[in-house]
Design a protein around this motif. Structure first.
Motif, short mmCIF file in Angstrom:
data_model
loop_
_atom_site.label_atom_id
_atom_site.label_comp_id
_atom_site.label_asym_id
_atom_site.label_seq_id
_atom_site.Cartn_x
_atom_site.Cartn_y
_atom_site.Cartn_z
N GLU A 147 -4.03 -121.49 17.17
CA GLU A 147 -4.38 -121.12 18.54
C GLU A 147 -5.89 -120.93 18.72
O GLU A 147 -6.36 -120.79 19.83
N GLU A 159 4.72 -125.74 24.58
CA GLU A 159 3.43 -126.12 24.02
C GLU A 159 3.63 -127.29 23.08
O GLU A 159 4.76 -127.70 22.80
N SER A 170 -3.59 -127.58 15.62
CA SER A 170 -3.91 -126.89 16.87
C SER A 170 -2.64 -126.74 17.67
O SER A 170 -1.71 -127.55 17.55
#
Ligand SMILES: Nc1ncnc2c1ncn2[C@@H]1O[C@H](COP(=O)(O)OP(=O)(O)OP(=O)(O)O)[C@@H](O)[C@H]1O
Ligand SMILES: [Mg+2]
Lengths: 347, 275
Positions: free
Chosen positions: A276, A299, A314
């Motif tokens: 994050e 996400e 990521s």
């Protein structure tokens, strides 16, 4: 009631599984014993409930030394991984068994069973046998049986491992609710870091029979004391990049990033960057190519192979049009880089 | 009839091979209650005189059938009870307790089970003689129980092995003593094995022939198998009708037990997986 393990040592034959372990669980606290498979979590649990004899050290419940007290003599409730309900008894008989052993009058047992059944919300299932109950309901029966004696401590050995994903989520908050409502001191054994972080007040992270860090979930996540702890907590996991520290940090692949403030170390280090904390929203600095995108609904996980070598992960909000093969130049959130020495200790 | 066509082949083959058996059984029943004309397969009129052994002595030298039946029953049931009792405790010990020499004990059980009994008979004879148990019911009960034990212990161990270890630990944690845990929590899980073992060793005792023949030859300890043997060997009056009727009488309890306890008996062949 407070639980204290001092200098606990456990051997199986010549193999020392746990050596000189100290652990204090505060009264009313829920403590997680977290660690990879084979690190000695169950062994510790079984020593606390009296199934395993300790080879060294002492165990206290409050002020009472119970080191040599038999399992029957300790006031410990245990929920086993497979629940270990008695198949030939109804839920009611299962829950009432510990009281029956104590020769409590029938009417009183009945009243207590009903109280516990209300607590774990299975009042309408009392006359069913375990085979006629779903996994989650069996779990509740096991919990009620473990708690009916009002034990000093409640031990849970991987209580959620046998449940499906949705039920696991439900029972996670149920167990926590029941523990809070009763104020019982509890130890939860798990190898699932999400369970440990979401259910417990503090986590004791174990490795090879030792507690490597004991902290609140937030502290342990944000402030891991070793590379092992940093790697164990967090899903998706942290990325590690070897680097050289001098005026700036030079990654093994030749790219450089700024020294994080407060880092004094020089020489070879390993940098830990949580997913994050790496992404386009943090500016630029690290160049690479997207090799893999894993959508997860809300996400998506993006694996980036840095130019010159090294992989970094990521996590981004879904919807950004990112494709494998794309070249990116993303930054790291300032002040979030964790640095570890060559021996794995936090710098 | 919606039976699967495939099954029909099996049924056909099975019928062909079992027809001779069925015919034999049918004539066993028919001949015991009818007197066929000599040389004919068609039964003549109903004749219950073959069953006269039930209400009179078939000859003076023999004990009454009821005493023999009583002997057989005592022999079979005491054996079954002993075997089940000892197997229940020994099987638990072998399954759960970490005792020295356990693997050798287990290996020994299988060897003993496979060992042909008959080769031991002389040695057993001498031992019983020595103990003063020769020609007593107690003697053959002990011998039969000892010979059945390896099988029983092995079966019971298999049933105990299927009981999860955590159930016992949960019981101990709930405050129960080890004995109470065994009695109240573990034993109910192995009940099917217990029932099957009880029935099987009863049937095995009921049909035992060699041990009573050699080790208890006297007429006061006669059991049905040796009684039948004595009847057929009595060549002064070879009465096949009588012999068949006694055979029927001897096998009725077996048939009844099989019919009543089919389900329990199947358990043992499932290895107690559903414990
Ligand atoms: N009865 C035993 N005899 C010998 N070694 C044992 C015994 N029980 C456990 N061990 C060993 O002790 C170590 C710790 O085992 P333990 O069961 O406590 O691990 P764990 O942390 O609970 O792992 P898992 O998450 O897989 O349950 C392991 O290396 C295991 O092999
Ligand atoms: Mg374990």
């Amino acid at each position: 009631m407070e639980l204290r393990l001092e200098n606990f040592t456990k051997r199986f034959g010549d193999v020392t599984v746990i050596e000189n372990m100290d652990l204090t669980v505060n009264s009313g606290e829920m403590m997680a014993l977290l660690g990879p498979s084979g690190c000695g979590k169950s062994t510790t649990l079984f020593a606390i409930c009296g199934i395993h004899k300790m080879n060294g050290g002492a165990l206290y419940f409050g002020d009472r030394d119970v080191t040599t007290v038999s399992a029957q003599g300790r006031s410990v409730g245990v929920v086993f991984q497979n629940y270990a309900l008695y198949p030939h008894m109804t839920a009611e008989q299962n829950i009432g068994f510990p009281l029956k052993v104590q020769r409590m009058p029938k009417a009183e047992i009945r009243r207590e069973v009903e109280r516990l059944a209300d607590l774990v919300q299975i009042g309408n299932l009392l006359d069913r046998r375990p085979a006629e109950l779903s996994g989650g309901q069996q779990q509740r029966v096991a919990l009620a049986r473990a708690m009916i004696r009002k034990p000093d401590v409640l031990l849970l050995d991987e209580p959620l491992a046998n449940l499906d994903a949705k039920l696991r989520l439900e029972m996670r908050s149920e167990i926590r609710r029941i523990q809070r409502e009763t104020g019982i001191t509890a130890i939860l054994v798990t190898h699932d870091q999400v369970e440990a972080m979401s259910m417990c007040d503090r986590i004791a992270l174990m490795r090879d029979g030792k507690i490597v860090q004991l902290d609140t979930p937030e502290q342990m996540y944000r402030n891991p004391q070793s590379q092992f702890v940093a790697g164990f907590l967090g899903n998706p996991p942290i990325s590690f990049l070897p680097a050289r520290a001098d005026a700036s940090l030079t990654l093994a692949n030749g790219q450089t990033i700024e020294r994080p403030p407060g880092l004094e170390a020089m020489g070879d280090v390993v940098l830990g960057i949580r997913p994050e904390h790496f992404g386009p929203q943090h500016g630029t600095g690290l160049k690479g190519k997207v090799v893999f995108v894993e959508p997860q609904g809300r996400e998506e996980l993006v694996d980036v192979r840095l130019d010159g070598g090294g992989d970094i992960r990521s996590i981004l909000p879904a919807g950004d049009p990112i494709r494998p093969g794309e070249t990116v130049d993303w930054g790291i959130a300032p002040g979030t880089i964790l640095a570890f020495g060559p021996n794995g200790d936090r710098l | 009839m919606t039976a699967h066509p495939r099954i029909w082949h099996l049924v056909l083959i099975l019928s062909i091979f079992s027809t001779p058996l069925v015919i034999m059984y049918v004539y066993q029943v028919i001949d015991s209650i009818a007197s066929p004309d000599p040389g004919s397969l068609i039964p003549g009129e109903i004749d219950l005189s073959n069953w006269r052994f039930l209400w009179e002595r078939i000859d003076m030298g023999r004990p009454s059938i009821w005493m023999v039946t009583f002997n057989t029953f005592i022999f079979a049931s005491t054996t079954a009870f002993l075997v089940t009792l000892l197997s229940t405790t020994a099987g638990y010990a072998l399954s759960r307790l970490d005792m020295p020499g356990r693997p050798y004990f287990l290996g020994g059980l299988i060897i003993l089970h496979a060992f042909p009994t008959i080769t031991l008979i002389i040695a057993i004879f001498i031992i019983l003689q020595f103990l003063g148990l020769f020609d007593t019911l107690l003697g053959i009960i002990l011998v039969k129980a000892a010979l059945e034990l390896p099988f029983g212990v092995w079966i019971m161990k298999g049933f105990y092995d299927t009981v999860p270890w955590e159930i016992e630990m949960a019981g101990v944690q709930d405050g129960a003593s080890r004995f109470r845990v065994w009695w109240e929590l573990v034993l109910p899980q192995v009940k099917p094995g217990l029932a099957a073992l009880l029935i099987i060793s009863f049937l095995s005792g009921w049909s035992e022939f060699v041990l009573p023949l050699v080790l208890a030859p006297g007429s006061s300890t006669q059991v049905l198998s040796t009684y039948m043997n004595a009847v057929i060997q009595d060549d002064a009056s070879a009465d096949f009708g009588l012999f068949k009727a006694i055979g029927m009488f001897y096998s009725i309890p077996v048939i009844v037990i099989y019919l009543v306890f089919q389900k329990q008996l199947m358990n043992i062949y499932g290895g107690g997986t559903k414990g």
